[in-house]
Design an enzyme around this catalytic site. Structure first.
Site, short mmCIF file in Angstrom:
data_model
loop_
_atom_site.label_atom_id
_atom_site.label_comp_id
_atom_site.label_asym_id
_atom_site.label_seq_id
_atom_site.Cartn_x
_atom_site.Cartn_y
_atom_site.Cartn_z
CE1 TYR A 34 -3.76 -2.35 0.13
CE2 TYR A 34 -2.69 -3.32 2.05
CZ TYR A 34 -3.65 -3.36 1.05
OH TYR A 34 -4.52 -4.43 0.98
CG ASN A 86 -10.09 2.31 -0.80
OD1 ASN A 86 -10.64 1.19 -0.81
ND2 ASN A 86 -8.78 2.46 -0.84
CG ASP A 99 -29.17 -1.84 -1.06
OD1 ASP A 99 -29.12 -2.10 -2.27
OD2 ASP A 99 -29.57 -2.64 -0.21
CG HIS A 112 -10.15 -0.65 -4.94
ND1 HIS A 112 -10.53 -0.98 -3.67
CD2 HIS A 112 -11.27 -0.70 -5.70
CE1 HIS A 112 -11.82 -1.24 -3.66
NE2 HIS A 112 -12.31 -1.08 -4.88
CB ILE A 113 -4.15 1.83 -2.72
CG1 ILE A 113 -4.80 2.99 -1.94
CG2 ILE A 113 -2.63 1.98 -2.77
CD1 ILE A 113 -4.57 2.93 -0.43
NE ARG A 123 -6.93 -8.88 -1.42
CZ ARG A 123 -7.08 -8.53 -0.14
NH1 ARG A 123 -7.93 -7.59 0.20
NH2 ARG A 123 -6.39 -9.13 0.81
#
Ligand code: CA2
Length: 158
Positions: A34, A86, A99, A112-113, A123
């Site tokens: 990350y 994110n 929803d 998303h990183i 994922r």
């Protein structure tokens, strides 16, 4: 286009930038995945990207699904221009977040990183993508600036 409508679309507005579970740890754990930027750095990146286009941000993080749902509803109530989210670990599980996004109908970019499509199969399947205008994946934390830019562009087209 009517003058009043033109003025409205150019007015400074707010983008909600929402971060899901464990992103408070950004920059302190798993830097190989990350990176080393912290969530405070990400907030600065988003604020700068929004400011360039004359807008501001509300920046939040929570480890609790309901907080994210509440903030999506708040974004609508407070007439935000759009949402960057994110959803982290809730990406592949949260019908509640899906929803909420379907209900508020705001321009929304999922960020998303990492490139979730090149990671483990579990994922890959994002519920959030079903409500999002688009997504930015795999560009590290700079992807947040890209997402802010894209959501503002989408909001200005409305
Ligand atoms: O790549 C992303 O941005 C993710 O949303 C990150 C999530 C992961 O569950 C998604 O599949 C992809 C995980 C967020 C956890 O954040 C941490 C940051 C630093 C150290 C540990 C966890």
């Amino acid at each position: 286009m009517a003058k009043s409508k033109m003025a409205k679309s150019k007015a400074a507005k707010t983008i909600y930038v929402l971060n899901g579970p464990n992103l408070n740890l950004l920059g302190t754990r798993e830097p190989e995945k990350y990176g080393t930027a912290t969530l405070a750095d990400v907030k600065k990146i988003c604020a700068a990207a929004a400011k360039k286009r004359g807008h501001g941000i509300v920046f939040r993080q929570s480890n609790h699904e309901g907080d994210l749902v509440d903030w999506i509803q708040e974004a609508k109530r407070k007439k935000a221009a759009g949402i960057v989210i994110n959803p982290a670990g809730y990406t592949t599980t949260s019908i509640a977040i899906l929803d909420a996004l379907l209900a508020v109908k705001l321009p929304t970019y999922e960020i998303h990183i990492t490139d979730i499509h090149k990671r483990e199969a579990f994922r890959h399947n994002s519920y959030i993508a079903m409500a999002a205008t688009g997504s930015v994946v795999g560009h590290g934390v700079e992807g947040y600036a890209m997402a802010v830019d894209k959501v503002i562009a989408a909001a200005e087209k409305r």
